[in-house]
Structures are given as structure tokens and as C-alpha cells.
Scaffold this motif. Sequence first.
Motif, PDB file in Angstrom:
ATOM      1  N   LEU B  15     -24.245 -34.592  13.768  1.00  0.00           N
ATOM      2  CA  LEU B  15     -24.302 -34.606  15.232  1.00  0.00           C
ATOM      3  C   LEU B  15     -23.202 -33.706  15.793  1.00  0.00           C
ATOM      4  CD1 LEU B  15     -24.939 -38.442  15.854  1.00  0.00           C
ATOM      5  CD2 LEU B  15     -26.615 -36.580  15.945  1.00  0.00           C
ATOM      6  N   GLY B  16     -22.030 -33.743  15.148  1.00  0.00           N
ATOM      7  CA  GLY B  16     -20.923 -32.881  15.571  1.00  0.00           C
ATOM      8  C   GLY B  16     -21.281 -31.403  15.451  1.00  0.00           C
ATOM      9  N   LEU B  17     -21.905 -31.028  14.333  1.00  0.00           N
ATOM     10  CA  LEU B  17     -22.310 -29.628  14.141  1.00  0.00           C
ATOM     11  C   LEU B  17     -23.296 -29.192  15.213  1.00  0.00           C
ATOM     12  CD1 LEU B  17     -22.866 -29.390  10.266  1.00  0.00           C
ATOM     13  CD2 LEU B  17     -21.080 -28.270  11.592  1.00  0.00           C
ATOM     14  N   LEU B  18     -24.266 -30.071  15.519  1.00  0.00           N
ATOM     15  CA  LEU B  18     -25.274 -29.743  16.533  1.00  0.00           C
ATOM     16  C   LEU B  18     -24.622 -29.579  17.906  1.00  0.00           C
ATOM     17  CD1 LEU B  18     -28.076 -32.205  15.368  1.00  0.00           C
ATOM     18  CD2 LEU B  18     -28.249 -29.714  15.371  1.00  0.00           C
ATOM     19  N   LEU B  19     -23.739 -30.533  18.255  1.00  0.00           N
ATOM     20  CA  LEU B  19     -23.073 -30.484  19.555  1.00  0.00           C
ATOM     21  C   LEU B  19     -22.172 -29.256  19.662  1.00  0.00           C
ATOM     22  CD1 LEU B  19     -22.377 -31.852  22.265  1.00  0.00           C
ATOM     23  CD2 LEU B  19     -20.613 -33.159  21.076  1.00  0.00           C
ATOM     24  N   ALA B  20     -21.505 -28.924  18.564  1.00  0.00           N
ATOM     25  CA  ALA B  20     -20.521 -27.841  18.576  1.00  0.00           C
ATOM     26  C   ALA B  20     -21.156 -26.454  18.707  1.00  0.00           C
ATOM     27  CB  ALA B  20     -19.689 -27.901  17.305  1.00  0.00           C
ATOM     28  N   ALA B  23     -24.794 -25.139  14.624  1.00  0.00           N
ATOM     29  CA  ALA B  23     -26.126 -25.174  14.027  1.00  0.00           C
ATOM     30  C   ALA B  23     -26.968 -23.986  14.474  1.00  0.00           C
ATOM     31  CB  ALA B  23     -26.828 -26.484  14.398  1.00  0.00           C
TER      32      ALA B  23
END
Lengths: 144, 140
Positions: B15-20, B23
Motif C-alpha cells: 500500500l505504501g508503494l502504491l501511495l508513494a 508503482a
Amino acid sequence: MSIDWLHFTPWSALAGGALIGLAAGIFVLANGRVAGISGLLGSLFSRSREGLGEKALFLLGLLVAPLLWQLFTALPVIEFQGGWLSIALAGLLVGLGTRYGAGCTSGHGVCGLSRLSPRSLAATLAFMVAGFASVFVIRHLLGA
Amino acid sequence: MGKLTAFAAGLIFGLGLLLAGMANPAKVLGFLDLAGAWDPSLALVMAGAIAVALLPFTLARKRQQSLLGLPMQLPTKREIDRRLIGGSLLFGIGWGIAGICPGPAVAIFLTGHWQVLLFVAAMLIGMALFEALERRERAQ
């Protein structure tokens, strides 16, 4: 160098980064393991079965993250560059390189720098410099 | 319990990768393109991640066991050698070609883009190749 203010997203970058740090913190404090994705993936090929369940479950969580995300909101834009040949070459280099270098952006970058490891700092500098150089050659010398 | 925390950590990581924005390969390449219109966002991803992970890792380094009583398995290697630097350089070149590194590759694997399926297949072949080369070296 000019800053691309249009695409600069400081708050979501910081918040997403904080979540990544939280996840790495949970994994090391609860499981005693480094959240290095290339290492976790690589262990699937290793003959050692040590901790395989925990490693596979971490990867499973990572794999289903977009499905959970989609329950609440639309996925962010995902845009690729390059044709099949360059994507395949990139994947091969990333697979081979992260195993020889024993880590990637998560293992050396996030976890290694957080535990103040000089070895991880050296690796991070090496892949960052190579990443900058690679994009420079592709976009500005070859013009692709 | 260890399985549950492992799954939760992987999920939060994704979720962190997607938000950041990690991705999205186009955004990663925007960060790596210093000579073009530079998007510094990913430097802040790293800064945010390290700011939060610094304390847990500092605590972890002082412990023999995790909070769940599992062995603390931090890397012990300290050498900065040709393998480390050469491998990291190869990784960086590949990262710059496609804008994808292993974490995001897994995190967007189920989003239905052929590019990530191909990338992951090639990456796993690269990793399997490494294992095969290592085994051959050890056998000699």
C-alpha cells in the motif's frame, strides 16, 4: 536540471514512504527479518527452506495490496516505457544484479540505510548512480 | 503469529508503494532523469521510509530475538566487494531501463499489465540464473 513541479507529489511520497518504513519496522521487530524484496524472491530459488512460510506470506501481502486498494479507490496510473525487448532485458538485469549485489531499493535502500550499514550505503550509491546514468543514456544520448 | 505479522507487513509495504507513486514506472523514471524535467518525489519516499524505520532497526540491532521470540536475522556481511558493487550497478542499469525494481514489480503484478508479467518472468529467470551459476561455482 529543472524541477518537474507538475508531477512532484511531496505529501503522498512522504506518506507512502512512511508506510514502507512502518512495514519494514514491523517485519524486523516481529519477525526478525529484513524486508528486502529481491532477497525474499531469491529465497524461493534457494535450497534452504528456512522461514519460507513467513517469507512467502510477506510476498503474498505485497501481491494482494492492489486488490485491497481497489476496494476503496481506483488504482494510481501505471505507465510503462519501452517495448518487450527492453522490458525483458531490464527484468533480467534486475534479477541477476540484485542477487549478486545482495539487495535492491528495499533491502539496501530502506532497511540497510536504516540500520546504518556502510555496505548498503555503497550498494545504494552504486545502483542510484547506474540508474541515473542508464536513463541519461537512453533518453538523452540515444533519444529513445 | 509470525505468519500474520509477515502478511500484514507485506500488505502495508505494498500500500505504501502504491501511495508513494513507486508503482508507476513513468514516475520512477521521472526521478531517475536528472537531466530532464526532474521529479524529486522518490527522494522523499526514501526519506519518509528511513525516518520511520530508523528507530525499529536501532532497537532490532540490540536484540537477539524478535518481539515474537523469533531469531533476529540481520545481515552480517560487511565487505564492500566487486560482487556487491558490480551486482548493484547491473541492477541500477536495469532499473533505469524500465523504471521497475523488485518491490513494485510484485506490488503491481496483479494489475493486468503484460509489461509487468514479462518483467517479473525475466527477473525470476535472472535470479534462477544466479542460483545456477552459484551452484556451479561451489561444485568446482
